[in-house]
Design a protein around this motif. Structure first.
Motif, PDB file in Angstrom:
ATOM      1  N   ALA B  19      16.157  -4.540  11.848  1.00  0.00           N
ATOM      2  CA  ALA B  19      14.790  -3.704  11.675  1.00  0.00           C
ATOM      3  C   ALA B  19      13.733  -4.543  11.618  1.00  0.00           C
ATOM      4  N   SER B  79      21.386  -3.715   9.099  1.00  0.00           N
ATOM      5  CA  SER B  79      20.691  -2.715   8.412  1.00  0.00           C
ATOM      6  C   SER B  79      22.170  -1.755   8.036  1.00  0.00           C
ATOM      7  N   LEU B 107      11.534   3.742   7.614  1.00  0.00           N
ATOM      8  CA  LEU B 107      12.647   3.389   8.308  1.00  0.00           C
ATOM      9  C   LEU B 107      13.858   4.495   8.034  1.00  0.00           C
TER      10      LEU B 107
END
Lengths: 114, 111
Positions: B19, B79, B107
């Motif tokens: 990310a 992630s 996110l």
């Protein structure tokens, strides 16, 4: 736990009432900050203390808001005659050392004005 | 007014992907910090990068700073669902005593 603590965690009050929040910073930190955060937004600066001296205040801090840090330890933030627009999360942070070092945040006090 | 502006406002990725979030700011800074905030909780400091630094690492985090473009990026590698949170950049200058936050990037890491 020696982190920043805030009390209460939640506060519901009727419009027009006064509320007071408390922040206990990390004990050796000389800088203490208050921020306000509304849903979906980043924290907005309210005021800053170095030891017991209030060095900076945002224009967001109307005359209904007052903050103190007696003896350079804990701090209180008081809102008089609350309005619905005051509903927000109030965050306290503390830091030490040179200018603009890492700040440690408390869990915040969520205020709801009904 | 807010100094930093994060981009994108929202990001949704699959677990295991990287990310990347960006932050742009307007005035000269002394340092830039990244924070994470889980829903309804306080902010957790992730990393601080000073104006004379270009890149910094901390675990799965990598932060870059380009003072000529007045921008910074936060990269989270590999992630995890637990990385789901809002991420904020905050800038500090040489004069003011407070940190100025952007509106954040939300996110979502999907399992």
């Amino acid at each position: 736990d020696t982190g920043v603590s805030q009390d209460p965690r939640h506060k519901i009050t009727k419009r027009g009432q006064n509320v007071t929040f408390r922040c206990d910073p990390i004990s050796e930190h000389n800088r203490l900050y208050w921020y306000r955060q509304t849903l979906g937004q980043g924290p907005e600066f309210l005021t800053y203390f170095q030891n017991e001296a209030q060095l900076e205040k945002s224009r967001l801090l109307s005359d209904r808001f007052s903050a103190e840090r007696p003896k350079g330890s804990f701090s209180t933030l008081e809102i008089q005659r609350t309005e619905q627009g005051d509903s927000a999360m109030y965050l306290c942070a503390s830091s030490s050392g040179p200018l603009n070092t890492e700040a440690f945040f408390g869990q915040g006090t969520r205020l709801t004005v009904v | 007014s807010q100094q930093g502006e994060e981009d994108p406002q929202a990001l949704s990725i699959q677990e295991g992907e990287n990310a990347t979030m960006n932050c742009s700011y307007k005035t000269s800074i002394n340092n830039l910090q990244w924070y994470r905030q889980n829903s309804g909780r306080g902010l957790v400091h992730l990393i601080l990068i000073r104006s004379n630094e270009r890149e910094k690492h901390s675990g799965r985090l990598r932060v870059t700073l380009d003072t000529s473009k007045k921008s910074s990026s936060l990269l989270i590698t590999a992630s995890r669902a637990a990385d789901t949170a809002s991420y904020f950049c905050a800038t500090g200058d040489n004069y003011g005593q407070n940190f100025v936050f952007g509106p954040g990037t939300r996110l979502s890491v999907l399992p």
